[in-house]
Design an enzyme around this catalytic site. Sequence first.
Site, mmCIF file in Angstrom:
data_model
loop_
_atom_site.group_PDB
_atom_site.id
_atom_site.type_symbol
_atom_site.label_atom_id
_atom_site.label_comp_id
_atom_site.label_asym_id
_atom_site.label_seq_id
_atom_site.Cartn_x
_atom_site.Cartn_y
_atom_site.Cartn_z
ATOM 1 N N CYS A 60 0.768 -1.239 0.093
ATOM 2 C CA CYS A 60 0.084 -0.193 -0.186
ATOM 3 C C CYS A 60 0.956 1.281 -0.085
ATOM 4 O O CYS A 60 1.986 1.237 0.495
ATOM 5 C CB CYS A 60 -0.935 0.072 1.371
ATOM 6 N N SER A 73 0.730 3.772 1.782
ATOM 7 C CA SER A 73 0.883 4.079 3.117
ATOM 8 C C SER A 73 2.526 3.499 3.631
ATOM 9 O O SER A 73 3.045 4.093 4.434
ATOM 10 C CB SER A 73 -0.026 3.853 4.106
ATOM 11 N N CYS A 124 -7.033 -3.122 3.960
ATOM 12 C CA CYS A 124 -6.893 -1.725 3.687
ATOM 13 C C CYS A 124 -7.607 -0.987 2.692
ATOM 14 O O CYS A 124 -8.233 -0.254 2.532
ATOM 15 C CB CYS A 124 -5.306 -1.461 4.010
HETATM 16 N N1 APR Z 1 -3.978 15.004 -9.371
HETATM 17 C C1 APR Z 1 -4.546 13.839 -9.466
HETATM 18 N N2 APR Z 1 -3.878 12.528 -9.552
HETATM 19 C C2 APR Z 1 -2.652 12.596 -8.870
HETATM 20 C C3 APR Z 1 -1.915 13.770 -8.532
HETATM 21 C C4 APR Z 1 -2.572 14.880 -8.611
HETATM 22 N N3 APR Z 1 -2.200 16.088 -8.460
HETATM 23 N N4 APR Z 1 -0.916 13.557 -8.293
HETATM 24 C C5 APR Z 1 -0.671 12.209 -7.904
HETATM 25 N N5 APR Z 1 -1.877 11.519 -8.705
HETATM 26 C C6 APR Z 1 -2.263 10.022 -8.808
HETATM 27 C C7 APR Z 1 -1.057 9.170 -9.287
HETATM 28 O O1 APR Z 1 -0.863 9.165 -10.382
HETATM 29 C C8 APR Z 1 -1.610 7.875 -8.923
HETATM 30 O O2 APR Z 1 -2.403 7.257 -9.620
HETATM 31 O O3 APR Z 1 -2.934 9.547 -7.664
HETATM 32 C C9 APR Z 1 -2.641 8.246 -7.688
HETATM 33 C C10 APR Z 1 -2.323 7.838 -6.300
HETATM 34 O O4 APR Z 1 -2.216 6.235 -6.156
HETATM 35 P P1 APR Z 1 -1.224 5.270 -5.633
HETATM 36 O O5 APR Z 1 0.148 5.930 -5.430
HETATM 37 O O6 APR Z 1 -1.372 4.118 -6.137
HETATM 38 O O7 APR Z 1 -1.777 5.381 -3.938
HETATM 39 P P2 APR Z 1 -2.909 4.618 -3.204
HETATM 40 O O8 APR Z 1 -2.627 3.246 -2.577
HETATM 41 O O9 APR Z 1 -4.320 4.447 -4.191
HETATM 42 O O10 APR Z 1 -3.257 5.532 -2.042
HETATM 43 C C11 APR Z 1 -3.676 7.022 -2.163
HETATM 44 O O11 APR Z 1 -4.528 7.056 0.059
HETATM 45 O O12 APR Z 1 -4.236 5.750 1.948
HETATM 46 C C12 APR Z 1 -3.829 6.842 1.355
HETATM 47 O O13 APR Z 1 -1.747 6.599 2.066
HETATM 48 C C13 APR Z 1 -2.312 6.472 0.715
HETATM 49 O O14 APR Z 1 -2.147 8.715 0.430
HETATM 50 C C14 APR Z 1 -2.228 7.705 -0.145
HETATM 51 C C15 APR Z 1 -3.458 7.544 -1.014
HETATM 52 ZN ZN ZN Z 2 -2.959 0.870 3.765
#
Ligand code: APR
Ligand code: ZN
Length: 375
Positions: free
Chosen positions: A46, A48, A175
């Site tokens: 994840c 996080s 999660c």
């Molecule tokens: N605008 C739109 N999308 C964005 C931007 C932005 N400015 N910056 C990043 N992204 C996109 C990324 O390209 C990616 O596809 O946000 C997505 C985030 O996905 P992941 O990195 O896979 O994260 P995820 O596991 O989904 O978690 C997202 O939730 O639980 C929390 O800690 C975790 O903060 C994190 C969030």
């Molecule tokens: Zn998590």
Amino acid sequence: VTSGKVIKCKAAIAWEPKKPLSIEEIEVAPPKDHEVRIKILASGICRSDDHVLEGLKSNIKFPIILGHEAAGIVESVGRAVTTVKPGDKVIPLIVSQCRECQCCKHPNANLCVKADIRKHTGLMDDNTSRFSCKGKLIHNFLDTSTFTEYTVVNEISVVKIDDAAPSEKVCLIGCGFSTGYGSATHTAKVHAGSTCVVFGLGGIGLSAIIGCQVAGASRIIAVDINKDKFPKAKAVGATECISPQDYTKPIHEVITEMTDGGADYTFECVGITDLMVSALKSSHYGFGATVIVGVAPTGAKISLDPMLLLTGRTVKGAIFGGFKGKESVPQMVTDYLTKKINLDELVSHTFPFEKINEGFKLLRGGKCTRTVLTF
Ligand code: APR
Ligand code: ZN
């Protein structure tokens, strides 16, 4: 029989931030009173976990065993454990449920006071750890720690699920899936026919889309700066996909125009404070609701014009989709088995545990939805 004995097994240790994880032999002490030792079968990677590895969570202590999104089998239980027994299939809970504190007794709360997630001691209730490696104490993460063949958790932080559930899929209910899905179905209470906007199309954002769809939303606008994320977003239910980089105007203006004044519900699933404000500004005057799902770096602040709220918009936030762990997790597993919800699209890669660092590379490169490690 391993019950009552120290187990030697493999675990991925994060010795310090910004370094690859190292697979080491560790010792896992037997569970004490009210504790449960679990053989992990599958664990998702994840964002996080990565936030901690990147050093963005200054309050988390190293060395640590990360991982918190898993399914496994109970190996043994300590004294006074009544809700699980050896051999049970289980999911560890990042949101514990003691059923006795003010929050657990409150119908709308899901964060247990007894296992206060703000504390991050990295230790069990008696201020010791069940993990050691090369004579050093290793901390736990989110009361779970699942990048290890065996872990020990409190009984209030684990729940039995259907034995028929495939671990390498339902681990996501520990999660990412619950967090996104519940933010739509539970925290926002998305209504049928509504317009929803989901910012960020990682595992969390896609799960929010699934939640919006199950709740009957008629328009689900998916937003990401990485267009590679669009096909999957469409596959799980997005009706439109947009990238902020395709517009010169701020994204909330684009969305306001697309939605005749703003959306009913918006979800920030990235963890960027400015994007949280954009999400709020993308919601409709008078009734729009925004749910903050993404986790911002420790200490980050939101700055917003209070007029946005005075004019009838609301902001909410929830951890684990607002779900009470013990009650909702087994139900979601059943919903998966009866095909009410589909998690399969979320798992893009399945690797053996040893390839954990490759999984983190995929995550950082934006190349995966969810990587699940199998043991
Ligand atoms: N605008 C739109 N999308 C964005 C931007 C932005 N400015 N910056 C990043 N992204 C996109 C990324 O390209 C990616 O596809 O946000 C997505 C985030 O996905 P992941 O990195 O896979 O994260 P995820 O596991 O989904 O978690 C997202 O939730 O639980 C929390 O800690 C975790 O903060 C994190 C969030
Ligand atoms: Zn998590």
